[in-house]
Design a protein around this motif. Sequence first.
Motif, PDB file in Angstrom:
ATOM      1  N   SER A 472      -5.307  -3.843   4.213  1.00  0.00           N
ATOM      2  CA  SER A 472      -5.634  -4.165   2.825  1.00  0.00           C
ATOM      3  C   SER A 472      -6.918  -4.968   2.747  1.00  0.00           C
ATOM      4  O   SER A 472      -7.400  -5.504   3.751  1.00  0.00           O
ATOM      5  CB  SER A 472      -4.487  -4.961   2.177  1.00  0.00           C
ATOM      6  OG  SER A 472      -3.276  -4.231   2.233  1.00  0.00           O
ATOM      7  N   LYS A 533       5.190   1.582  -8.381  1.00  0.00           N
ATOM      8  CA  LYS A 533       4.817   0.193  -8.631  1.00  0.00           C
ATOM      9  C   LYS A 533       4.264  -0.031 -10.029  1.00  0.00           C
ATOM     10  O   LYS A 533       4.698  -0.928 -10.745  1.00  0.00           O
ATOM     11  CB  LYS A 533       3.762  -0.257  -7.593  1.00  0.00           C
ATOM     12  CG  LYS A 533       4.315  -0.398  -6.183  1.00  0.00           C
ATOM     13  CD  LYS A 533       5.359  -1.503  -6.099  1.00  0.00           C
ATOM     14  CE  LYS A 533       5.850  -1.748  -4.686  1.00  0.00           C
ATOM     15  NZ  LYS A 533       6.878  -2.806  -4.627  1.00  0.00           N
ATOM     16  N   ASP A 542       0.796   4.210  -9.806  1.00  0.00           N
ATOM     17  CA  ASP A 542       0.591   3.677  -8.462  1.00  0.00           C
ATOM     18  C   ASP A 542       1.913   3.676  -7.715  1.00  0.00           C
ATOM     19  O   ASP A 542       2.961   3.320  -8.281  1.00  0.00           O
ATOM     20  CB  ASP A 542       0.068   2.240  -8.521  1.00  0.00           C
ATOM     21  CG  ASP A 542      -1.410   2.179  -8.863  1.00  0.00           C
ATOM     22  OD1 ASP A 542      -2.023   3.247  -9.005  1.00  0.00           O
ATOM     23  OD2 ASP A 542      -1.947   1.058  -8.995  1.00  0.00           O
ATOM     24  N   GLN A 544       3.728   2.745  -3.670  1.00  0.00           N
ATOM     25  CA  GLN A 544       3.547   2.188  -2.331  1.00  0.00           C
ATOM     26  C   GLN A 544       4.388   3.006  -1.361  1.00  0.00           C
ATOM     27  O   GLN A 544       5.585   3.229  -1.597  1.00  0.00           O
ATOM     28  CB  GLN A 544       3.962   0.719  -2.268  1.00  0.00           C
ATOM     29  CG  GLN A 544       3.737   0.113  -0.883  1.00  0.00           C
ATOM     30  CD  GLN A 544       3.900  -1.382  -0.857  1.00  0.00           C
ATOM     31  OE1 GLN A 544       4.679  -1.944  -1.621  1.00  0.00           O
ATOM     32  NE2 GLN A 544       3.147  -2.053   0.011  1.00  0.00           N
ATOM     33  N   THR A 550       0.862   1.656   2.522  1.00  0.00           N
ATOM     34  CA  THR A 550      -0.292   2.092   1.745  1.00  0.00           C
ATOM     35  C   THR A 550       0.040   2.139   0.257  1.00  0.00           C
ATOM     36  O   THR A 550       1.113   2.595  -0.135  1.00  0.00           O
ATOM     37  CB  THR A 550      -0.732   3.495   2.200  1.00  0.00           C
ATOM     38  OG1 THR A 550      -1.006   3.463   3.590  1.00  0.00           O
ATOM     39  CG2 THR A 550      -1.971   3.954   1.428  1.00  0.00           C
ATOM     40  N   VAL A 551      -0.886   1.659  -0.570  1.00  0.00           N
ATOM     41  CA  VAL A 551      -0.762   1.752  -2.026  1.00  0.00           C
ATOM     42  C   VAL A 551      -1.762   2.793  -2.507  1.00  0.00           C
ATOM     43  O   VAL A 551      -2.932   2.758  -2.122  1.00  0.00           O
ATOM     44  CB  VAL A 551      -1.024   0.396  -2.708  1.00  0.00           C
ATOM     45  CG1 VAL A 551      -0.998   0.554  -4.226  1.00  0.00           C
ATOM     46  CG2 VAL A 551       0.016  -0.625  -2.262  1.00  0.00           C
TER      47      VAL A 551
END
Length: 903
Positions: A472, A533, A542, A544, A550-551
Amino acid sequence: SEKRLTVPPRFQKELQVHLSRSSSTESSDSLNTSTGETHTLSPGSSGADVHELQSRIKELLSKYSSGVRLSKMPQIYQEMYWEDLSTEVLYQLENWPHVCTVEKIHRGDPMDRFLYPVKKTPPVAKSDSEQEKVSQNVTSPKAEPLLKPNMETTPASLSSDFKANIVSILQKYSSGLWAHALPKVYQENYQVKFPEDILNNLELLSDVCVVDYVSEVPRKAILYAKAQRCIDENLNVTEKVKRPDAVKATAEQQYEESKDQYLENITVPSLIIPSEGSVSIMVLELKNTNEVLIRQVYYSSAQEQMEDEMKAYYSQNSTVSPAQSLSVGQLVAVHAEEDAWLRARVISLEDNRVYYVDHGFTEFVESNSVCRLQKQFRSLPFQAAKCKLAGLEAFCDDPVLVKTVESLTCLKIFAVEILEKSDIPLLVLYDTSGEDDININATCLKALYDKSLELHLQVDALYTNVRVTSVSSDGSLYCQVPSKGLSRLSETLQKLEDYFLYRQTSEFNVLQPFSGKICLFPSKGKWARVEIKIIHTRRALDVQFMDSGTVATVKVSELKEIPPQFLREVVAIPPQALKCCLADLPPNTGMWTPDAVLWLRDAVINCPEFSMKVIQQDASKGTAHIYLFAPENYPDMDRSINRQIKNADLWKHQKDVFLSVTPSGTTSTEAAGDAVPAPQLSSGKLEKSFPDSGREPGSAVSTLDMPPPLSLPKPGDLMDIYVSVACHPGHFVVQPWNELNNLYALMEEMILYYSRAEEKPVTIEKNKLYAAKIGDEWYRVIIKGILRNGFLSVYELDYGKHEFVSVQKVQPLLDIFRRLPFQAITAQLAGVKNQQWSEEASIVFRNLVEKKPFVAQIQSVNDSSNTWDRKIVTYLVDTSLPHIDTWIHDFVSQSLVEFSKGD
């Protein structure tokens, strides 16, 4: 009133962004040819739309020949046509006599009126004086055959046959019959016209039925058949027009007792979930997750007031006596602990057990503590209601899950997201008491994890064959450690692969996405588990990846439901991505630089395996502090990834380079796994919406690279607008209403593209166009200033806001996103003197106009070569009310100007 506008449409309270404004020719079609009146509906209501709407209302009313309450129309309309019916339309109905007939009333809430089919003429309500006369003497000649002649009109003066007919009808309607429907039912059964005047004095029927008034309008009542013994006794005394007081008292007592027997049929208003704004609830108790008992905090003050009034009434009224002849299901008032009086329903006569309808629990009570519930305490909806928790339905009776939900929720207050409005609504609960909002549904689902598959990292332990799956922008990483859970996950996903091999996956499309929902997503030719999310739009959200960390932003259409037979198996496996961070980095690292993030990503993502040593566990953040080694470098600490990145010259932020007009470039640092396929632009949709600019993608920004300027109205023109930002009357920003649909389509495509595209190096230059991620959205911006520490001052060209954004959140603005004209138009309010506005006046003005639609009447236009520097001076007119147009400058002149002078 002299300033009323006759051309522009009226707006709904809510912004319907997917409706575009109808053309002038379409608007002309909305004239009512039979009345000559203009139907002023919201944007998008063309003549065809109005015709379709009127046809639907006719069709709906044909199913309710006895009439339907106006306030119930939106609910019935939505159930029949799966579309919302605007409140604005309800106010227009009385202007459509060719479509329906609206009952005229002299007092009460207009929404309590009844709506009838156009061919049915509703009974005309009498004035108060006329009603008083009717109560003394029914004079209608048509009703004479049913009345005993030459007698005062009282319950006794109605003929026995007529009363017997009424009793016969009401006995067929055990749940009661609306009084206004009685004439039609009577005529259908006996082919004799019902004396309409009796509806204005329903007490004439009181000796054969219970009359329950639901409003101050005399005809708004529900009729219930009395117990047969009461009817017989009353009919036996019909000849005694003037009864002795003792007989009268006995009859009144019988009347009250008979009402008691039918209280379980009396309609108490349903608990209404507000359609706008946040909703908070308190969880009372639960049997399972499909039957969670809640109380809506929205009504708390009303409930407290009612219970205070009950206490005052029952404690001070000496005439109140314990209820007699109780029946199961009857509503009562109970003298509870601490001298409180509560509403309850009788659920057992054997042990005197009652259920408190506002508090959701049962209790054994003494019979002398139960009294009849008075009418004035039946207007508030029962406060205890049931709901279902989304995502937990398949496991609703699981004892471990139920116990977890109970421990986390009972007697606590939560914000809710309403997914389905029904008798038992479907909800997602959020705990908003801390810094971060916690999704309670998703948290409780973790109780179903198979404990034998959970991996607990041990401090000082060494783990080998570790795979780094994601890095990230804050330097944190997600790692997969070989474990029993990882093996089980591989087996389960292979079963899913085999299952879908010969099936149409379209059967498993996700129809109702919500935050915390676990779904399947195709990644690298295999299925992966993802958790939703953030939902951006109906198409983009979105997720995850649960097993890589990973987003990514994906399309809703790419998600699939987990087949029911695999659901528990999939949910039982804990996430296999463990969140970690490198230990012993410089203490003043602060925000990771772009170079440091890219170095770490290059070092770990392409390496197949690592050795990992755990130094510390941060339970509050769910993060392990680790040392990471290439297999051949363990246990040499100096060759660990930690020491290599610490010693590299990667931590100095470029402070001065960003201050020049044309600084050197920097590199975007968003790092993620490669689980999501490269984005595909829906260019066909965009090209249809925006004219072709003829520019090549990625070309240098110049005057030629600007979108075509937005066409501004001329002085005197009218324009439908939406106020996106309001500082004070001298400065606010508007958007053209008829372009909002195109703007939202553009932003949806930008979210899908930039959230999935590989980041590209960006050369930052002042006064150039870029795409910037602000919050969870991507906006078209122009760089207004380049600040220290990697921050930029930007101006949102479609919304008119100034923002600060990290350089890491900026990307080149593609050619396809430059075709729609910039939507923000700077404006000043006409009709008021330009001056220094006080802070208080500015706040009042902002609350009055910001994020609301208006009609703008243009006074002047100040043009400029830069589209964002153009400005209009305009009047604002609020046309949201059905019969009143409000000119904003009148309010400002009368109220805010003096406010600022006082300052």
